[in-house]
Write a protein that holds these residues in place. Structure first.
Motif, PDB file in Angstrom:
ATOM      1  N   ASP A  11       0.833  -1.198   0.000  1.00 43.85           N
ATOM      2  CA  ASP A  11       0.000   0.000   0.000  1.00 43.85           C
ATOM      3  C   ASP A  11       0.873   1.256   0.000  1.00 43.85           C
ATOM      4  N   GLU A  12       0.226   2.417  -0.030  1.00 48.49           N
ATOM      5  CA  GLU A  12       0.955   3.680  -0.150  1.00 48.49           C
ATOM      6  C   GLU A  12       1.879   3.928   1.039  1.00 48.49           C
ATOM      7  N   SER A  13       1.414   3.578   2.235  1.00 47.26           N
ATOM      8  CA  SER A  13       2.238   3.807   3.429  1.00 47.26           C
ATOM      9  C   SER A  13       3.486   2.926   3.404  1.00 47.26           C
ATOM     10  N   GLU A  14       3.340   1.678   2.936  1.00 46.06           N
ATOM     11  CA  GLU A  14       4.493   0.784   2.846  1.00 46.06           C
ATOM     12  C   GLU A  14       5.473   1.266   1.781  1.00 46.06           C
ATOM     13  N   GLU A  15       4.950   1.735   0.645  1.00 42.64           N
ATOM     14  CA  GLU A  15       5.827   2.237  -0.414  1.00 42.64           C
ATOM     15  C   GLU A  15       6.594   3.469   0.053  1.00 42.64           C
ATOM     16  N   ALA A  16       5.897   4.350   0.783  1.00 44.89           N
ATOM     17  CA  ALA A  16       6.558   5.545   1.313  1.00 44.89           C
ATOM     18  C   ALA A  16       7.659   5.154   2.296  1.00 44.89           C
ATOM     19  N   ARG A  17       7.397   4.132   3.100  1.00 43.56           N
ATOM     20  CA  ARG A  17       8.390   3.682   4.070  1.00 43.56           C
ATOM     21  C   ARG A  17       9.599   3.069   3.355  1.00 43.56           C
ATOM     22  N   VAL A  18       9.347   2.313   2.286  1.00 41.91           N
ATOM     23  CA  VAL A  18      10.430   1.705   1.509  1.00 41.91           C
ATOM     24  C   VAL A  18      11.362   2.781   0.959  1.00 41.91           C
ATOM     25  N   LEU A  19      10.790   3.823   0.374  1.00 40.09           N
ATOM     26  CA  LEU A  19      11.600   4.902  -0.193  1.00 40.09           C
ATOM     27  C   LEU A  19      12.345   5.668   0.897  1.00 40.09           C
ATOM     28  N   ALA A  20      11.694   5.846   2.042  1.00 43.85           N
ATOM     29  CA  ALA A  20      12.342   6.554   3.153  1.00 43.85           C
ATOM     30  C   ALA A  20      13.555   5.784   3.660  1.00 43.85           C
ATOM     31  N   ILE A  21      13.457   4.470   3.682  1.00 37.92           N
ATOM     32  CA  ILE A  21      14.570   3.635   4.152  1.00 37.92           C
ATOM     33  C   ILE A  21      15.785   3.808   3.253  1.00 37.92           C
ATOM     34  N   THR A  22      15.562   3.940   1.937  1.00 34.74           N
ATOM     35  CA  THR A  22      16.685   4.097   1.011  1.00 34.74           C
ATOM     36  C   THR A  22      17.283   5.498   1.067  1.00 34.74           C
TER      37      THR A  22
END
Length: 324
Positions: free
Chosen positions: A2-13
Motif C-alpha cells: 500500500d501507499e504507506s508501505e511504499e513511502a516507508r520503503v523509499l524513506a529507508i533508502t
C-alpha cells in the motif's frame, strides 16, 4: 504494497540507517559486487526492515511485547486458539513473501544508485567511497537507451596513493612483482613515451606472466603460479581467456595512480573509466574507445549520427574493432 508501505520503503533508502550500514558491511566483506546481486540484496534488506517493523507493531497492538517468548509443546488435540494462531502465522508469512517480491520490483538500479549516494556522503569524510564500472563480463544485451546495464560496485579507499597500499597482506617482494606486472600491462611508466600511439593490448599472456615472475624475481614456476592465483582470488587480477588483466575493482581502486603513472592509459569515451578491453575506432591514431556495453548504449543514444566522435576522425561508429 500500500501507499504507506511504499513511502516507508523509499524513506529507508533515502535516510541513512540500518540499510546503508548493511550495504557497507557487505562491501567490506566481498570488496565488489555486481549490480544485479546488489539490487537484490538491497531489496531483501529493505523488505526485512519493513517486515520487522510490522511484526513489532503487531505485537505491540496485541499487547505482547516479549520477543523471546519460549515455544510451548503442542498436544495432538490443538485448541481453537492454537489453530487460529497458526493460521495467522501462515497468513503473515504469505504477506511477507508478497511484500518481499513487491519491494524487489519497486527498487530498480536508479534507486540503488541513489542509495549509494546517501552512503557515499557518509563515507567521504573517511576518504572512502563506492564507485561503479561497467561489467564487461556480463552477458546482458542492450536494446534501448533505457535498458539497465550490469555494473560492478566497489568500495574504494581514496587515501591510497601507492599501488595496493590498501592491502597489507603482500610482502615487499610481492609488491615489486605487482608493480612490474602493471608496467607490463600498461607500458612505460616514465612519462616519456609517445602518447599519440595506442597500445593494442592491456593484458599479459599467462605463460609470459609466470615466466617473467620466475626469471625476474627468483620465483619457481609453482611459486609464480601460486602468487597469481592469490591475486586472482583476492580480486586484483582476472584470467580472461589465456591472459591476465586487472579487474574492475583494481581499475577503480587504482584509477588515479594508473592515470598518473601511465600516460597512455585508455579511458572509455562514454563512462570515462579506464578500460583494458573493449572496442576501438579502427581509424589509425583515433583515440576513441568504449567498453562493449558502453558502446551499445552510446550507439542507441546516437542512432541518428553514426560518425565517430573522435576529433577530426572520418570513421564511423559502425567501424569498430575489438581490442584486449
Amino acid at each position: 504494497m500500500d501507499e504507506s508501505e511504499e513511502a516507508r520503503v523509499l524513506a529507508i533508502t533515502k535516510d541513512y540507517g540500518e540499510l546503508h550500514q548493511a550495504i557497507l558491511q557487505l562491501l567490506l566483506q566481498v570488496k565488489s559486487i555486481d549490480s544485479h546481486k546488489l539490487t537484490r540484496f538491497v531489496g531483501d534488506a529493505v523488505a526485512d526492515i519493513v517486515i520487522d517493523e510490522k511484526t513489532i507493531k503487531r505485537r505491540q497492538e496485541s499487547g505482547n511485547d516479549d520477543r523471546n517468548v519460549a515455544e510451548t509443546e503442542r498436544n495432538e488435540n490443538k485448541t481453537d486458539d492454537d489453530v487460529e494462531e497458526q493460521n495467522e502465522q501462515r497468513q503473515n508469512s504469505r504477506e511477507n513473501r508478497q511484500l518481499r517480491i513487491q519491494v524487489r520490483k519497486r527498487l530498480d538500479d536508479i534507486e540503488v544508485l541513489n542509495t549509494m549516494g546517501v552512503l557515499n556522503r557518509r563515507l567521504t569524510p573517511l576518504n572512502l567511497c563506492i564507485e561503479r564500472m561497467i561489467d564487461e563480463n556480463s552477458t546482458d544485451d542492450v536494446e534501448s537507451s533505457t535498458d539497465e546495464a550490469a555494473y560492478i560496485y566497489t568500495l574504494i579507499n581514496r587515501k591510497s596513493t601507492k599501488v595496493l597500499q590498501i592491502s597489507t597482506s603482500f610482502s615487499e617482494k610481492e609488491m615489486k612483482v605487482i608493480s612490474f606486472l602493471l608496467d607490463l600491462t600498461f607500458g612505460d611508466s616514465t612519462g616519456d613515451e609517445d602518447t599519440s600511439s595506442r597500445r593494442e593490448h592491456y593484458s599479459i599472456a599467462r605463460y609470459d606472466t609466470l615466466n617473467n615472475i620466475r626469471s625476474g624475481f627468483g620465483y619457481s614456476m609453482v611459486e609464480a603460479e601460486q602468487l597469481m592465483t592469490r591475486l586472482v582470488l583476492d580480486g586484483w587480477f582476472e584470467l580472461f581467456d589465456t591472459s591476465y588483466s586487472l579487474t574492475p575493482r583494481s581499475l577503480l581502486e587504482l584509477k588515479d595512480y594508473l592515470k598518473e603513472r601511465y600516460p597512455s592509459v585508455s579511458t572509455c569515451l562514454a563512462c570515462g573509466q579506464i578500460l583494458v578491453r573493449g572496442l576501438e575506432c579502427k581509424v589509425a591514431d583515433c583515440p576513441v574507445r568504449f567498453h562493449s556495453k558502453c558502446y551499445q548504449f552510446y550507439k542507441v543514444a546516437h542512432q541518428n549520427d553514426v560518425s565517430c566522435p573522435g576529433k577530426d576522425c572520418t570513421g564511423s561508429l559502425e567501424d569498430v574493432v575489438d581490442f584486449s
